[in-house]
Write a protein that holds these residues in place. Sequence first.
Motif, mmCIF file in Angstrom:
data_model
loop_
_atom_site.group_PDB
_atom_site.id
_atom_site.type_symbol
_atom_site.label_atom_id
_atom_site.label_comp_id
_atom_site.label_asym_id
_atom_site.label_seq_id
_atom_site.Cartn_x
_atom_site.Cartn_y
_atom_site.Cartn_z
ATOM 1 N N ARG A 67 74.532 -96.209 111.960
ATOM 2 C CA ARG A 67 73.580 -96.723 112.946
ATOM 3 C C ARG A 67 72.517 -95.695 113.312
ATOM 4 O O ARG A 67 71.366 -96.043 113.567
ATOM 5 N N LEU B 48 72.811 -100.363 105.229
ATOM 6 C CA LEU B 48 73.060 -101.588 105.989
ATOM 7 C C LEU B 48 74.151 -102.425 105.337
ATOM 8 O O LEU B 48 75.017 -102.977 106.026
ATOM 9 N N THR C 123 77.489 -101.286 106.466
ATOM 10 C CA THR C 123 77.721 -101.177 107.902
ATOM 11 C C THR C 123 78.493 -102.387 108.419
ATOM 12 O O THR C 123 78.152 -103.527 108.116
ATOM 13 N N ARG C 124 79.511 -102.119 109.212
ATOM 14 C CA ARG C 124 80.283 -103.199 109.830
ATOM 15 C C ARG C 124 79.902 -103.328 111.292
ATOM 16 O O ARG C 124 79.564 -102.343 111.948
ATOM 17 N N ILE D 1 77.572 -109.671 113.731
ATOM 18 C CA ILE D 1 76.550 -110.172 112.821
ATOM 19 C C ILE D 1 75.169 -110.179 113.480
ATOM 20 O O ILE D 1 74.157 -109.950 112.810
ATOM 21 N N GLU E 215 73.915 -107.988 115.505
ATOM 22 C CA GLU E 215 73.389 -106.628 115.375
ATOM 23 C C GLU E 215 72.942 -106.356 113.943
ATOM 24 O O GLU E 215 71.861 -105.790 113.702
ATOM 25 N N LEU E 216 73.752 -106.767 112.983
ATOM 26 C CA LEU E 216 73.424 -106.510 111.580
ATOM 27 C C LEU E 216 72.190 -107.287 111.147
ATOM 28 O O LEU E 216 71.357 -106.780 110.387
ATOM 29 N N TYR F 235 69.157 -105.490 112.287
ATOM 30 C CA TYR F 235 68.822 -104.392 111.384
ATOM 31 C C TYR F 235 68.162 -104.928 110.111
ATOM 32 O O TYR F 235 67.211 -104.329 109.585
ATOM 33 N N PHE F 236 68.653 -106.032 109.591
ATOM 34 C CA PHE F 236 68.046 -106.671 108.426
ATOM 35 C C PHE F 236 66.581 -107.007 108.720
ATOM 36 O O PHE F 236 65.677 -106.690 107.950
ATOM 37 N N PHE G 92 73.041 -107.232 101.366
ATOM 38 C CA PHE G 92 73.489 -107.772 102.651
ATOM 39 C C PHE G 92 74.636 -108.768 102.445
ATOM 40 O O PHE G 92 74.516 -109.966 102.670
ATOM 41 N N GLN H 270 77.209 -109.105 104.116
ATOM 42 C CA GLN H 270 77.737 -109.649 105.374
ATOM 43 C C GLN H 270 77.393 -111.129 105.514
ATOM 44 O O GLN H 270 78.061 -111.860 106.249
ATOM 45 N N THR I 44 73.952 -116.322 109.494
ATOM 46 C CA THR I 44 72.918 -115.766 108.624
ATOM 47 C C THR I 44 71.926 -116.838 108.201
ATOM 48 O O THR I 44 70.712 -116.609 108.187
#
Length: 231
Positions: A54, A75, A78-79, A82, A84-85, A88-89, A109, A111, A119
């Motif tokens: 992060r 990214l 990174t866990r 979702i 938050e991720l 970042y995406f 990505f 995730q 998503t």
Amino acid sequence: MRLDAIKEELLLNCDERYRAFSFSLNKDSALPMLGVRLPVLRKMAAEIAREDARGFLDACDFSSIEMTMLYAYVLGRTRGAIGELLAYFDRAVPHIDNWSNCDTLCQSFKQAEKYPEETWAFLMRYRASEEPFTLRVLVVTLMSHFLTDAYIDRVLDILNTTRCDAYYYKMGAAWAVATAMAKYRDKTFAFLETCALDDWTYNKAIQKMLESYRVSDADKALLRTMKRKGV
């Protein structure tokens, strides 16, 4: 690892011959190409993700093609929640201006496969964009993670109804249709028979299917008869 130290490591791993080759594939990018090979970037990403993912994602300045790819690789490792991720995406998307950075971000990505509903809903925000690479992010992410029983019909609908005349978007859309053929033959044949794709994208998708080892010779023979003429 501080951002300045990461930049120094990138510079230490520059390969001029590789830079020249890679630059020839990304001439349209406004970002500098340093010439760092992908295995080096993946190794750096693994180390950064272990130390402070992060911290890097927050500090990254997207100052080169390699830095942007490094962001994508970190990214992907990174866990977290979702939401938050995905934030970042989304932070990376405005900096995407070449196919290499785009496809690395989308394919890394993974995730998306654990949180498909969240998503998908997030990605639909990009449909209204007028930026070609933002639209390419949309279709390449759908291709990479949503060619599944639950989403294939919706993916084909997005490909059918999204309009963008930019070369790199149309190449991404053609790639997505060709990949759909390898996974969902019958649905993709039906799609090709009625779709509203422009002629260039349609024929490029068929070309990619003809080049694919995942499409049978019998289907390739049929596809050759389906190409639109005079394009």
